[in-house]
Design a protein around this motif. Structure first.
Motif, PDB file in Angstrom:
ATOM      1  N   ALA A 226      -6.880  -9.497   4.031  1.00  0.00           N
ATOM      2  CA  ALA A 226      -6.736 -10.001   5.407  1.00  0.00           C
ATOM      3  C   ALA A 226      -8.004 -10.732   5.851  1.00  0.00           C
ATOM      4  O   ALA A 226      -7.932 -11.779   6.509  1.00  0.00           O
ATOM      5  N   ARG A 227      -9.160 -10.193   5.448  1.00  0.00           N
ATOM      6  CA  ARG A 227     -10.428 -10.870   5.790  1.00  0.00           C
ATOM      7  C   ARG A 227     -10.500 -12.235   5.122  1.00  0.00           C
ATOM      8  O   ARG A 227     -10.904 -13.225   5.726  1.00  0.00           O
TER       9      ARG A 227
ATOM     10  N   CYS B  22       0.871  -1.179   0.000  1.00  0.00           N
ATOM     11  CA  CYS B  22       0.000   0.000   0.000  1.00  0.00           C
ATOM     12  C   CYS B  22       0.907   1.227   0.000  1.00  0.00           C
ATOM     13  O   CYS B  22       1.950   1.232   0.663  1.00  0.00           O
ATOM     14  N   ALA B  23       0.515   2.257  -0.713  1.00  0.00           N
ATOM     15  CA  ALA B  23       1.255   3.517  -0.668  1.00  0.00           C
ATOM     16  C   ALA B  23       1.092   4.133   0.719  1.00  0.00           C
ATOM     17  O   ALA B  23       0.031   4.046   1.327  1.00  0.00           O
ATOM     18  N   GLY B  24       2.170   4.749   1.215  1.00  0.00           N
ATOM     19  CA  GLY B  24       2.102   5.470   2.475  1.00  0.00           C
ATOM     20  C   GLY B  24       2.757   4.707   3.609  1.00  0.00           C
ATOM     21  O   GLY B  24       3.063   3.536   3.463  1.00  0.00           O
TER      22      GLY B  24
ATOM     23  N   PRO C 127       1.115  -5.038   3.464  1.00  0.00           N
ATOM     24  CA  PRO C 127      -0.031  -5.329   4.334  1.00  0.00           C
ATOM     25  C   PRO C 127       0.087  -6.701   4.994  1.00  0.00           C
ATOM     26  O   PRO C 127       0.844  -7.563   4.536  1.00  0.00           O
ATOM     27  N   SER C 128      -0.661  -6.892   6.065  1.00  0.00           N
ATOM     28  CA  SER C 128      -0.511  -8.104   6.884  1.00  0.00           C
ATOM     29  C   SER C 128      -0.715  -9.380   6.075  1.00  0.00           C
ATOM     30  O   SER C 128      -0.018 -10.372   6.298  1.00  0.00           O
ATOM     31  N   ALA C 129      -1.639  -9.358   5.110  1.00  0.00           N
ATOM     32  CA  ALA C 129      -1.951 -10.591   4.373  1.00  0.00           C
ATOM     33  C   ALA C 129      -0.842 -10.982   3.394  1.00  0.00           C
ATOM     34  O   ALA C 129      -0.887 -12.064   2.808  1.00  0.00           O
TER      35      ALA C 129
ATOM     36  N   THR D  17       4.005   0.320   2.557  1.00  0.00           N
ATOM     37  CA  THR D  17       3.832  -0.650   3.641  1.00  0.00           C
ATOM     38  C   THR D  17       3.309  -1.967   3.072  1.00  0.00           C
ATOM     39  O   THR D  17       2.350  -1.964   2.286  1.00  0.00           O
TER      40      THR D  17
ATOM     41  N   ALA E 254      -6.252  -4.297   0.637  1.00  0.00           N
ATOM     42  CA  ALA E 254      -5.390  -4.972   1.612  1.00  0.00           C
ATOM     43  C   ALA E 254      -6.224  -5.520   2.772  1.00  0.00           C
ATOM     44  O   ALA E 254      -5.965  -6.616   3.282  1.00  0.00           O
ATOM     45  N   GLN E 255      -7.229  -4.750   3.174  1.00  0.00           N
ATOM     46  CA  GLN E 255      -8.100  -5.200   4.268  1.00  0.00           C
ATOM     47  C   GLN E 255      -8.956  -6.389   3.831  1.00  0.00           C
ATOM     48  O   GLN E 255      -9.197  -7.318   4.607  1.00  0.00           O
TER      49      GLN E 255
ATOM     50  N   PRO F 218       4.873   1.667  11.107  1.00  0.00           N
ATOM     51  CA  PRO F 218       3.920   0.556  10.980  1.00  0.00           C
ATOM     52  C   PRO F 218       4.677  -0.755  10.774  1.00  0.00           C
ATOM     53  O   PRO F 218       5.733  -0.771  10.131  1.00  0.00           O
ATOM     54  N   LEU F 219       4.144  -1.853  11.294  1.00  0.00           N
ATOM     55  CA  LEU F 219       4.706  -3.166  10.961  1.00  0.00           C
ATOM     56  C   LEU F 219       4.515  -3.364   9.457  1.00  0.00           C
ATOM     57  O   LEU F 219       3.452  -3.073   8.922  1.00  0.00           O
TER      58      LEU F 219
ATOM     59  N   LYS G 151      -8.292 -14.669   6.877  1.00  0.00           N
ATOM     60  CA  LYS G 151      -8.870 -15.094   8.152  1.00  0.00           C
ATOM     61  C   LYS G 151      -9.948 -16.149   7.914  1.00  0.00           C
ATOM     62  O   LYS G 151     -10.066 -17.124   8.671  1.00  0.00           O
TER      63      LYS G 151
ATOM     64  N   VAL H 229      -5.748   0.435   0.342  1.00  0.00           N
ATOM     65  CA  VAL H 229      -5.934   0.009   1.731  1.00  0.00           C
ATOM     66  C   VAL H 229      -7.150  -0.919   1.829  1.00  0.00           C
ATOM     67  O   VAL H 229      -7.116  -1.955   2.504  1.00  0.00           O
TER      68      VAL H 229
END
Lengths: 322, 290
Positions: free
Chosen positions: A309-310, A183-185, A279-281, A277, A305-306, A248-249, A313, A302
């Motif tokens: 992650a969903r 993700c940018a930022g 993303p977690s996934a 960054t 990316a979310q 951020p991680l 999960k 973003v």
């Protein structure tokens, strides 16, 4: 109880999501780098997805079971053998007291996860059993496994013969090239247009100077937007310096000209910009890649990316087990 | 400068960075810490944790509980309710640390650095004094120990505090080592930029170093009551006062730390009022040094 006959290369106790809630004291979460494989290993043996297991990297350990147990191996293939017989990945397996599990060098992938029914029961530090080697926190008295350690395991009721559906396993590539989402930022506006395009189109080689703190990347030079050079002096002298701020991680942290992806044991703050960054996934790809392999970065929003992650999960649930 | 409107930036799927301005300024940190307190007081759903830094704050959130846009709206509302920073009151403890300035241990680390890495390196205390127009190391000690320090942020290593002088007459600045030192003794007090730090354990480092404390700020064994809630001592918003002591006194405290009889000298939580602080600062003659 697991007796460590050979420790492997920094084999460590980890749980998911790790040591959360102490970022403002400088504590990283730690935890498994490939939480996709980790969570599925726990499900196979009937544990909660977050229970503590072992992260084996590059070269796996040799372990003797002091009592009967049900275990599962997921992630990288380390050619595991139980008393000399090959052990399948992605499947729960019954082991008898006295049997020896021998793991070798990682073939496909880099990190293999061992879950054991009941979960590893070392002392929790600040709410987590995850090992943070650098500060001597968590795991086996703050360290990775050592020869002679006896790793405590809680009582569990696992069932052998459960498998993860083919479609629910992370597609660990052997082609030496990974497409990693970013993700940018937060600080993409410090990089000029050409620099942003270069980042997204270049090959980035994972450096051998990488560990669970940071993944160093080798690639082209960065170029900067005017705000990186025209700024108050307290930001520091390099274009990539900024007044110390929180990291951020997953941040791609630009130390001078060297991008370093800040991963599970990374620093909470510092004085360099983070233009992108991970993303977690997408972390599992970092966890399963080796130094020398190539990353190509693909920018996503973003919201995307979310959604990833969903989706992950949802995969890391009983519905993926047959 | 302090921005008219804070800037909101995403960091992947789970983080938001809020920048309040682009300078080293206590007021910006008060705003960051004020927002962190307001998030806790208002029990904002989906915020996992916050990490204030000098001029910004990082928020770790759970996107299943709050979207990025909703989080941004909530933060804008809380920041508006904070009002001018004068209204902010922050919970703050005050720690007193016996401190050996110009001590033999940091000198040994500097000597090792000059012997092995950079023979040109001037002694840190003399260097920092000269750059800040002070008469020498002795005045540096008076000026550096003449103020309380504000814990603006923690990081680099768990429990390592980045602190800013609360008394503007004691503000000094220093560049970092280039290249950095390969080791620094545990408990070393040093400076980089406008911030003062204490090294929780022996680590490499880049700050100019000229003092050492004998008291642990990091205690994985939790031998002392001060570590009841964590294994590191500080929280953002704590204050520190360095009390100069002799090497003999330092070693006496060190013995008491070793046998577990040392009592941390700390004033418990009180409200730090930004408006009262600012009115005190407004009456000071900033040209005076100690």
């Amino acid at each position: 109880m697991l007796e460590v006959l050979k420790p492997g290369l920094e084999t460590s106790v980890q749980d998911y999501p790790g040591r959360i809630g102490y970022w403002n004291q400088g504590f990283p979460p730690s935890g498994p780098m490939d939480s996709w494989s980790f969570r599925l290993a726990n499900l196979l043996v009937g544990n909660a997805v977050g229970d503590a297991g072992l992260e084996c990297q590059y070269m796996g350990p040799t372990l003797k079971f002091q009592r009967a147990a049900v275990i599962a191996l997921t992630g990288a293939d380390m050619g595991a053998k139980l008393d000399g017989q090959p052990v399948p990945l992605w499947t729960s397996v019954a082991v008898q007291a006295g049997q020896v599990l021998e793991m070798g060098a990682a073939r496909a992938g880099t990190r293999c996860y061992l879950a054991i029914a009941g979960g590893i029961a070392t002392e929790a530090w600040l709410g987590s059993r995850s090992t943070f080697h650098q500060a001597g926190v968590g795991g086996m008295n703050g360290s990775a496994l050592k020869t002679g350690h006896v790793v405590p395991v809680a009582e569990g009721h696992g069932v052998a013969g459960r498998s993860v559906k083919e479609t629910a396993r992370p597609p660990i590539v052997t082609g030496k090239r990974w497409v990693v989402e970013v993700c940018a930022g937060p600080n993409d506006d410090w990089i000029d247009e050409a620099g942003q395009q270069r980042f997204l189109s270049a090959d980035w080689k994972l450096s051998s100077k990488s560990n669970r703190t940071g993944f160093r990347l080798e690639g082209p030079e960065w170029t900067f937007a005017p705000k990186a050079t025209n700024k108050p002096p307290e930001h520091g002298s390099l274009p990539s310096n900024i007044i110390d701020h929180g990291y951020p991680l997953g941040a791609i942290n630009l130390a001078g000209q060297t991008p370093i992806i800040l991963v599970n044991d990374g620093p909470s703050m510092g004085g360099f910009i983070n233009p992108y960054t991970v993303p977690s996934a997408a972390f599992w790809k970092l966890g399963q890649s080796k130094p020398g392999e190539i990353y190509n970065f693909k920018q996503i929003s973003v919201a995307e990316a979310q959604a990833m992650a969903r989706a992950m999960k949802a995969i890391c649930t009983e519905s993926s087990i047959v | 400068m302090i921005y008219d409107e804070p800037r909101y930036m995403p960091g992947g799927d789970r983080y938001m960075l809020i920048e309040f301005g682009n300078e080293m300024n206590l007021e910006l940190n008060f705003m960051a810490q004020g927002l962190a307190s307001a998030i806790v007081a208002n029990k904002i759903k989906g915020v996992v944790e916050t990490a204030p830094c000098f001029a910004s704050m990082l928020i770790h959130y759970e996107p299943e509980d709050i979207s990025y846009d909703d989080l941004k709206q909530e933060m804008a509302r809380l920041i508006a309710n904070l009002g001018p920073s004068d209204n902010i009151e922050l919970p703050s403890r005050l720690f007193y640390f016996p401190t050996a300035y110009l001590d033999p241990w940091t000198k040994a680390a500097i000597d090792d650095y000059t012997a092995k890495i950079n023979p040109e390196k001037e002694y840190d205390a003399a260097f920092v004094a000269r750059l800040n127009g002070l008469s020498g190391p002795e005045q540096l000690v008076r000026v550096h120990s003449g103020t309380e320090y504000w814990v603006a942020s923690l990081g680099f290593w768990p429990g390592l505090p980045f602190m800013m002088a609360l008394d503007p007459r004691c503000v000094i600045t220093a560049p970092k080592y280039n290249p950095p030192r390969t080791w620094t003794p545990q408990g070393t007090v040093g400076m980089g930029g406008a911030s003062t730090a204490i090294y929780p354990v022996a680590t490499p480092g880049g700050y100019q170093i000229f003092a050492r404390i004998p008291i642990p700020i990091w205690d994985p064994k939790r031998r002392f009551a001060a570590f009841e809630d964590s294994i590191c001592l500080f929280r953002p918003g704590d204050r520190v006062k360095f009390v100069p002591v002799s090497v003999a006194e330092f070693e006496d405290v060190e013995r008491r730390v070793a046998d577990g009889s040392y009592e941390y000298n700390v004033v418990g939580y009180q409200k730090f009022s930004v408006s009262q602080y600012k009115s005190w600062v407004a009456g000071l003659d900033r040209t005076k040094r100690f």
